[in-house]
Design a protein around this motif. Structure first.
Motif, PDB file in Angstrom:
ATOM      1  N   ALA A 136      13.294  92.699  40.956  1.00 57.23           N
ATOM      2  CA  ALA A 136      13.079  92.369  39.543  1.00 57.23           C
ATOM      3  C   ALA A 136      12.755  93.617  38.731  1.00 57.23           C
ATOM      4  CB  ALA A 136      11.950  91.350  39.406  1.00 57.23           C
ATOM      5  N   SER A 137      11.952  94.519  39.301  1.00 57.96           N
ATOM      6  CA  SER A 137      11.605  95.738  38.553  1.00 57.96           C
ATOM      7  C   SER A 137      12.838  96.594  38.306  1.00 57.96           C
ATOM      8  CB  SER A 137      10.543  96.544  39.308  1.00 57.96           C
ATOM      9  OG  SER A 137      10.997  96.896  40.603  1.00 57.96           O
ATOM     10  N   ALA A 138      13.761  96.647  39.295  1.00 58.25           N
ATOM     11  CA  ALA A 138      15.000  97.404  39.115  1.00 58.25           C
ATOM     12  C   ALA A 138      15.903  96.733  38.083  1.00 58.25           C
ATOM     13  CB  ALA A 138      15.732  97.530  40.458  1.00 58.25           C
ATOM     14  N   THR A 139      15.943  95.399  38.109  1.00 61.88           N
ATOM     15  CA  THR A 139      16.748  94.663  37.146  1.00 61.88           C
ATOM     16  C   THR A 139      16.227  94.877  35.728  1.00 61.88           C
ATOM     17  OG1 THR A 139      17.188  92.963  38.812  1.00 61.88           O
ATOM     18  CG2 THR A 139      17.634  92.377  36.523  1.00 61.88           C
ATOM     19  N   VAL A 140      14.903  94.825  35.573  1.00 62.39           N
ATOM     20  CA  VAL A 140      14.294  95.035  34.263  1.00 62.39           C
ATOM     21  C   VAL A 140      14.535  96.471  33.791  1.00 62.39           C
ATOM     22  CG1 VAL A 140      12.083  95.195  33.043  1.00 62.39           C
ATOM     23  CG2 VAL A 140      12.574  93.212  34.494  1.00 62.39           C
ATOM     24  N   SER A 141      14.383  97.445  34.699  1.00 63.11           N
ATOM     25  CA  SER A 141      14.624  98.844  34.337  1.00 63.11           C
ATOM     26  C   SER A 141      16.047  99.037  33.837  1.00 63.11           C
ATOM     27  CB  SER A 141      14.386  99.758  35.554  1.00 63.11           C
ATOM     28  OG  SER A 141      13.067  99.649  36.024  1.00 63.11           O
ATOM     29  N   ARG A 142      16.999  98.450  34.549  1.00 60.54           N
ATOM     30  CA  ARG A 142      18.395  98.572  34.145  1.00 60.54           C
ATOM     31  C   ARG A 142      18.622  97.934  32.782  1.00 60.54           C
ATOM     32  NH1 ARG A 142      22.690  95.415  33.731  1.00 60.54           N
ATOM     33  NH2 ARG A 142      24.773  96.335  33.975  1.00 60.54           N
ATOM     34  N   ALA A 143      18.036  96.746  32.573  1.00 59.78           N
ATOM     35  CA  ALA A 143      18.237  96.044  31.304  1.00 59.78           C
ATOM     36  C   ALA A 143      17.693  96.847  30.138  1.00 59.78           C
ATOM     37  CB  ALA A 143      17.565  94.670  31.363  1.00 59.78           C
ATOM     38  N   MET A 144      16.563  97.505  30.340  1.00 60.77           N
ATOM     39  CA  MET A 144      15.998  98.319  29.264  1.00 60.77           C
ATOM     40  C   MET A 144      16.895  99.516  28.964  1.00 60.77           C
ATOM     41  SD  MET A 144      11.948  98.154  30.269  1.00 60.77           S
ATOM     42  CE  MET A 144      11.394  98.988  28.782  1.00 60.77           C
ATOM     43  N   VAL A 145      17.422 100.141  30.007  1.00 64.25           N
ATOM     44  CA  VAL A 145      18.339 101.275  29.814  1.00 64.25           C
ATOM     45  C   VAL A 145      19.608 100.814  29.111  1.00 64.25           C
ATOM     46  CG1 VAL A 145      19.790 102.962  31.003  1.00 64.25           C
ATOM     47  CG2 VAL A 145      17.454 102.593  31.771  1.00 64.25           C
ATOM     48  N   VAL A 146      20.172  99.692  29.588  1.00 66.10           N
ATOM     49  CA  VAL A 146      21.413  99.172  29.007  1.00 66.10           C
ATOM     50  C   VAL A 146      21.224  98.837  27.535  1.00 66.10           C
ATOM     51  CG1 VAL A 146      22.971  97.179  28.991  1.00 66.10           C
ATOM     52  CG2 VAL A 146      22.452  98.334  31.136  1.00 66.10           C
ATOM     53  N   ASN A 147      20.165  98.088  27.217  1.00 65.12           N
ATOM     54  CA  ASN A 147      19.956  97.676  25.829  1.00 65.12           C
ATOM     55  C   ASN A 147      19.689  98.861  24.919  1.00 65.12           C
ATOM     56  OD1 ASN A 147      19.646  94.499  25.248  1.00 65.12           O
ATOM     57  ND2 ASN A 147      19.194  94.921  27.387  1.00 65.12           N
ATOM     58  N   GLY A 148      18.881  99.818  25.388  1.00 69.49           N
ATOM     59  CA  GLY A 148      18.601 100.997  24.588  1.00 69.49           C
ATOM     60  C   GLY A 148      19.845 101.835  24.350  1.00 69.49           C
ATOM     61  N   ALA A 149      20.582 102.139  25.426  1.00 77.96           N
ATOM     62  CA  ALA A 149      21.777 102.971  25.305  1.00 77.96           C
ATOM     63  C   ALA A 149      22.858 102.280  24.491  1.00 77.96           C
ATOM     64  CB  ALA A 149      22.305 103.326  26.693  1.00 77.96           C
ATOM     65  N   GLN A 150      23.075 101.005  24.748  1.00 81.29           N
ATOM     66  CA  GLN A 150      24.135 100.277  24.075  1.00 81.29           C
ATOM     67  C   GLN A 150      23.874 100.168  22.581  1.00 81.29           C
ATOM     68  OE1 GLN A 150      24.865  96.041  25.176  1.00 81.29           O
ATOM     69  NE2 GLN A 150      26.784  96.838  26.001  1.00 81.29           N
ATOM     70  N   LEU A 151      22.658  99.775  22.214  1.00 78.95           N
ATOM     71  CA  LEU A 151      22.323  99.615  20.800  1.00 78.95           C
ATOM     72  C   LEU A 151      22.373 100.950  20.072  1.00 78.95           C
ATOM     73  CD1 LEU A 151      21.267  97.965  18.403  1.00 78.95           C
ATOM     74  CD2 LEU A 151      18.955  98.294  19.293  1.00 78.95           C
ATOM     75  N   GLY A 152      21.764 101.999  20.662  1.00 75.06           N
ATOM     76  CA  GLY A 152      21.721 103.305  20.012  1.00 75.06           C
ATOM     77  C   GLY A 152      23.094 103.911  19.791  1.00 75.06           C
ATOM     78  N   THR A 153      23.907 103.963  20.848  1.00 74.36           N
ATOM     79  CA  THR A 153      25.221 104.602  20.723  1.00 74.36           C
ATOM     80  C   THR A 153      26.178 103.773  19.871  1.00 74.36           C
ATOM     81  OG1 THR A 153      25.874 103.614  22.850  1.00 74.36           O
ATOM     82  CG2 THR A 153      25.065 105.873  22.893  1.00 74.36           C
ATOM     83  N   TYR A 154      26.094 102.439  19.962  1.00 75.43           N
ATOM     84  CA  TYR A 154      26.966 101.604  19.125  1.00 75.43           C
ATOM     85  C   TYR A 154      26.653 101.835  17.649  1.00 75.43           C
ATOM     86  CZ  TYR A 154      29.477  97.552  17.300  1.00 75.43           C
ATOM     87  OH  TYR A 154      30.339  96.749  16.594  1.00 75.43           O
ATOM     88  N   SER A 155      25.376 101.839  17.297  1.00 77.25           N
ATOM     89  CA  SER A 155      24.980 102.025  15.901  1.00 77.25           C
ATOM     90  C   SER A 155      25.394 103.409  15.395  1.00 77.25           C
ATOM     91  CB  SER A 155      23.470 101.849  15.750  1.00 77.25           C
ATOM     92  OG  SER A 155      23.075 100.553  16.112  1.00 77.25           O
ATOM     93  N   GLN A 156      25.197 104.456  16.229  1.00 82.27           N
ATOM     94  CA  GLN A 156      25.541 105.808  15.814  1.00 82.27           C
ATOM     95  C   GLN A 156      27.048 105.964  15.656  1.00 82.27           C
ATOM     96  OE1 GLN A 156      23.434 108.045  14.857  1.00 82.27           O
ATOM     97  NE2 GLN A 156      24.998 109.600  14.419  1.00 82.27           N
ATOM     98  N   ALA A 157      27.815 105.425  16.608  1.00 78.59           N
ATOM     99  CA  ALA A 157      29.278 105.505  16.518  1.00 78.59           C
ATOM    100  C   ALA A 157      29.786 104.762  15.291  1.00 78.59           C
ATOM    101  CB  ALA A 157      29.909 104.930  17.787  1.00 78.59           C
ATOM    102  N   ARG A 158      29.197 103.630  15.003  1.00 86.03           N
ATOM    103  CA  ARG A 158      29.603 102.835  13.837  1.00 86.03           C
ATOM    104  C   ARG A 158      29.336 103.605  12.551  1.00 86.03           C
ATOM    105  NH1 ARG A 158      28.235  98.625  10.329  1.00 86.03           N
ATOM    106  NH2 ARG A 158      29.620  96.789  10.439  1.00 86.03           N
ATOM    107  N   GLU A 159      28.173 104.276  12.494  1.00 77.73           N
ATOM    108  CA  GLU A 159      27.808 105.042  11.298  1.00 77.73           C
ATOM    109  C   GLU A 159      28.771 106.214  11.082  1.00 77.73           C
ATOM    110  OE1 GLU A 159      24.135 107.945   9.980  1.00 77.73           O
ATOM    111  OE2 GLU A 159      23.670 106.144  11.151  1.00 77.73           O
ATOM    112  N   VAL A 160      29.146 106.899  12.161  1.00 75.99           N
ATOM    113  CA  VAL A 160      30.018 108.073  12.062  1.00 75.99           C
ATOM    114  C   VAL A 160      31.456 107.676  11.730  1.00 75.99           C
ATOM    115  CG1 VAL A 160      31.030 109.985  13.381  1.00 75.99           C
ATOM    116  CG2 VAL A 160      28.590 109.484  13.588  1.00 75.99           C
ATOM    117  N   LEU A 161      31.961 106.592  12.353  1.00 83.54           N
ATOM    118  CA  LEU A 161      33.372 106.228  12.221  1.00 83.54           C
ATOM    119  C   LEU A 161      33.673 105.315  11.042  1.00 83.54           C
ATOM    120  CD1 LEU A 161      34.212 105.585  15.994  1.00 83.54           C
ATOM    121  CD2 LEU A 161      34.736 107.605  14.633  1.00 83.54           C
TER     122      LEU A 161
END
Length: 304
Positions: free
Chosen positions: A179-204
Motif C-alpha cells: 500500500a505504501s508503494a501504491t500510495v507513493s506511486r499515485a502521488m508521483v503520478v498525480n503530481g507529475a501528470q498535473l504539473g506537466t499537463y498544465s505547463q504544456a497546455r500553457e506553452v502550446l
C-alpha cells in the motif's frame, strides 16, 4: 472547476450544477471505459516488469507473441475485472477527494493556486490509491498468473474470487500489501501528470488554440514525463505486491539494482507510456461525453 457565472440581467441562465455524487459516478465510469481500451498495454507492462532482465532481453514484441501463443488473444484481457474494480475504487476516490478538497479550499481561502492544486492532486491520489490497493493487488496477481508454471498458477476466476481467496489463504492484511508503494506511486503520478499537463497546455495554447488536438498533445507529453518519473516506483510496487514473502519497498529496490541493474527500474517504458498517454486522453473524452449525456437527459423539456 471554474467560478459560477454571475446572474446578471439579460445574461443567459447559468449552467445547472451537477450533483457531487454524479462527479464520483461519471469519474469512475470514465476510468472504467478507458481501461477497457488500454488493458492490453497495462498487462504487457506488468509482465515485462515481473520478467525483469529477461523481459528486457525478450523485448515488447516477443512478450506479446508469447502471450498470444500460450494464452490466446484474450490473454491480453486477463485481470480485466480487477482493472475495472481498481478504476471504480482508485479512480472514483481520487476524483471525489480532489473535488472535495478543491471545494473546501475555495470556500475558505478562495480558488487554489497552481502549486496548491498539485498538492491537492497528490493528496487525492494518495487517498484513492489506498482504497484501491486491494483491487491493485488482485490485478497484479491475475495479470502475472499467465507466466507461471501450471503448478504455481493461482487460477483466480475473477477479481472477487481473487479477493476472497487472498483473504482466506493469506489474511486480509495481504490485500494492502504494498500500500505504501501504491500510495507513493499515485502521488508521483498525480503530481507529475498535473504539473506537466498544465505547463504544456500553457506553452502550446498560443500555437494550437484550445481544443481536442491541444489536449491530446499535452496528454502525451504529460504521459511521457509521468511514465519516466513514476516507473521506478511502479516496478517496486509491482514486485512487492506479487511477492509471497511480504518484502518491503527498500529491500525490493536494493535487490533490483544489485541483481538486475538500475536500468531495470525503467523496464516496460514503452507499454507504460502506451497506456498512460491514451488513458489520459480517453478519460477526458469519456468524461466530457458522459457529462454532456447527463445534462441532456436531465434537461427540462422545452416549453410547448
Amino acid at each position: 472547476m471554474g467560478d459560477k457565472p454571475g446572474a446578471k440581467p439579460g445574461a443567459p441562465a447559468p449552467k445547472p450544477m451537477m450533483p457531487k455524487y454524479m462527479n464520483f459516478i461519471i469519474g469512475g465510469a470514465s476510468g472504467m471505459l478507458a481501461i477497457c481500451v488500454v488493458q492490453p498495454a497495462d498487462l504487457l507492462k506488468t509482465r515485462m516488469q515481473l520478467l525483469g532482465k529477461k523481459g528486457k532481453e525478450m523485448g515488447l514484441a516477443n512478450v506479446a507473441k508469447s502471450i498470444i501463443k500460450h494464452e490466446g488473444i484474450f490473454g491480453f484481457y486477463v485481470g480485466l475485472s480487477a482493472a475495472l474494480l481498481r478504476q471504480a475504487t482508485y479512480g472514483t476516490g481520487r476524483l471525489g477527494a480532489f473535488n472535495a478538497l478543491f471545494d473546501l479550499h475555495k470556500a475558505h481561502y478562495g480558488p487554489p493556486s497552481f502549486p496548491k492544486k498539485i498538492i491537492l492532486g497528490m493528496g487525492a491520489g494518495a487517498f484513492g490509491a489506498y482504497i484501491g490497493t486491494p483491487a491493485e493487488v488482485a490485478l497484479i496477481r491475475m495479470t502475472a498468473d499467465g507466466r507461471l508454471p501450471p503448478e504455481k498458477k493461482r487460477n483466480y476466476k475473477n477479481v472477487f474470487n481473487a479477493l476472497a481467496r487472498i483473504t482466506r489463504e493469506e489474511g486480509i492484511t495481504t490485500l494492502w500489501r504494498g500500500a505504501s508503494a501504491t500510495v507513493s506511486r499515485a502521488m508521483v503520478v498525480n503530481g507529475a501528470q498535473l504539473g506537466t499537463y498544465s505547463q504544456a497546455r500553457e506553452v502550446l495554447m498560443s500555437y494550437m488554440g484550445d481544443g481536442l488536438p491541444l489536449h491530446a498533445v499535452c496528454a502525451m507529453i504529460a504521459g511521457f514525463i509521468t511514465t519516466v518519473a513514476s516507473l521506478p516506483v511502479d516496478i517496486v510496487k509491482t514486485r512487492v505486491q506479487n511477492s509471497e514473502t511480504g518484502a518491503g519497498q527498500m529491500e525490493v529496490l536494493r535487490n533490483v539494482i544489485k541483481n538486475e541493474g538500475i536500468i531495470t527500474l525503467w523496464s516496460g517504458l514503452l507499454p507504460t507510456y502506451a497506456k498512460i498517454g491514451p488513458m489520459t486522453i480517453l478519460i477526458f473524452v469519456f468524461l466530457e461525453q458522459l457529462n454532456k449525456l447527463y445534462f441532456t437527459l436531465t434537461a427540462p423539456p422545452p416549453p410547448k
